[in-house]
Design an enzyme around this catalytic site. Structure first.
Site, PDB file in Angstrom:
ATOM      1  CD  GLU A  80      56.845   5.623  -1.271  1.00  0.00           C
ATOM      2  OE1 GLU A  80      55.966   4.738  -1.320  1.00  0.00           O
ATOM      3  OE2 GLU A  80      57.094   6.381  -2.244  1.00  0.00           O
ATOM      4  CG  HIS A 149      55.776  -4.909  -4.966  1.00  0.00           C
ATOM      5  ND1 HIS A 149      55.870  -4.766  -6.332  1.00  0.00           N
ATOM      6  CD2 HIS A 149      55.086  -3.828  -4.516  1.00  0.00           C
ATOM      7  CE1 HIS A 149      55.253  -3.646  -6.694  1.00  0.00           C
ATOM      8  NE2 HIS A 149      54.780  -3.065  -5.616  1.00  0.00           N
TER       9      HIS A 149
END
Length: 355
Positions: A80, A149
């Site tokens: 990322e 998550h």
């Protein structure tokens, strides 16, 4: 700034009576918005993990690589930091990248690129270097994905000047807000909730699937919608919590309590005028937020109400949010902690007992 009275086209809208309805999921509405913008603007491209042949883990880019190819629909390595940092550079030289941060929880490894570069460069350059980029990212729990998550983190991004933050609650809004985000000269964090996407394995709130015109349309970023009028208590939600608020309003109506429901749609800019107008009508406020309770969006909305409509309040504002603890993996522990319609209705009921 005035609020819309609903989030879908009205029957009297131009062309509405002459077209067949198309009920889409948020995932399909997002993919359609991206495709339409890519066809008319060659500066737009998409980057992220598994967005190509797979079409995105949450379906946001399905069918795009077949039409636009791997140069404009770019599968990236699992970094990322690299692809969001690259997107900042692309935006700085005139491109319009859309990047998918698969889970918002992963923001930690790329926050320098998001906040110290994307959010600040327009200010640092005296307005000479706008950064038209969109970061679309999933949020929300309820799937035993644990603390890595399952977070929402709306307040984390809303707190940082230079970023716009939108959270759609239905497919019509999802398309209009995404088109607005792509065309905005500022970096926009586009946060979609897993429970609303329309992915079969996740389950989908029915109210998120709505009629979506094929036409090009934009919803202004920073304008809320009053999706249910009422006179007794104001319920404010966004994304998934908007549906909790609507369900709670239905339950309260059976008890003679008329709840007004506001869908924020955008967290930044925040449509404070619509919130204040509603609180002045009802005198009571309940905010529903599936992010952590402290220091978040719910606190900012309550502060807005107390600062701007204190004399109108008939009861202390209340909030329904996730407690300030890491999100558990166990369903038996996670589910009872999450906001739901019953908790919202209970908070509205308590507010209306105060006179």
């Amino acid at each position: 700034m005035t609020a819309a009275t609903q989030t879908r086209p009205q029957a009297g809208d131009a062309g509405a009576a002459n077209r067949a309805k198309r009920n889409l999921t948020i995932a399909k509405a997002m993919a359609e918005a991206i495709a339409q913008e890519m066809r008319q603007d060659p500066a737009v491209l998409v980057m992220g993990e598994d967005i190509g042949r797979l079409g995105g883990v949450f379906g946001n880019t399905r069918g795009l690589i077949e039409e636009f190819g791997p140069e404009r629909i770019r599968d990236t390595p699992i970094s990322e930091t690299a692809f969001i940092g690259g997107a900042v550079g692309m935006a700085a030289v005139g491109m319009k990248p859309i990047v998918e941060l698969m889970f918002v929880d992963f923001f930690g490894v790329c926050m320098d690129a998001i906040y110290n570069l994307a959010a600040k460069n327009c200010y640092f350059s005296g307005g000479q270097m706008p950064l038209p980029m969109v970061i679309m990212t999933s949020c929300g729990g309820g799937y035993s994905d644990a603390g890595q998550h399952s977070q929402c983190l709306y307040g984390t991004f809303a707190h940082l000047p230079g970023l716009k933050v939108v959270v759609p609650s239905n497919a019509f809004d999802a398309k209009g807000l995404l088109l607005a985000a792509i065309r905005d000269p500022n970096p926009v964090i586009y946060m979609f909730h897993k429970a609303l996407q329309g992915m079969g394995w996740l389950g989908t709130v029915k109210g998120a699937i709505t009629d979506v015109p094929e036409d090009d349309y934009v919803l202004p970023i920073g304008r809320a919608a009053v999706v249910r009028p009422g006179r007794d208590v104001t319920l404010v939600g966004f994304g998934n919590t908007l549906h909790h608020a609507l369900d709670a309003a239905g339950d309260l109506a059976g008890e003679g309590i008329e709840a007004e429901v506001i869908d924020l749609r955008s967290i930044v800019p925040l449509d404070r005028e619509t919130i204040l107008a509603s609180v002045r009508r009802t005198g009571r406020l309940v905010v529903v937020d599936d992010d952590y309770q402290s220091f978040g969006v719910s606190a900012e909305i309550i502060a807005t109400a107390t600062e701007g409509a204190f004399s109108a309040l008939k009861a202390a504002p209340r909030r329904v949010a996730f407690p300030d603890i890491p999100i558990p993996f166990s369903p038996a522990l996670e589910r009872p902690l999450m906001p739901d319609a019953a908790k919202v209705a209970a908070a509205g009921r308590l507010a209306c007992k105060e006179r």
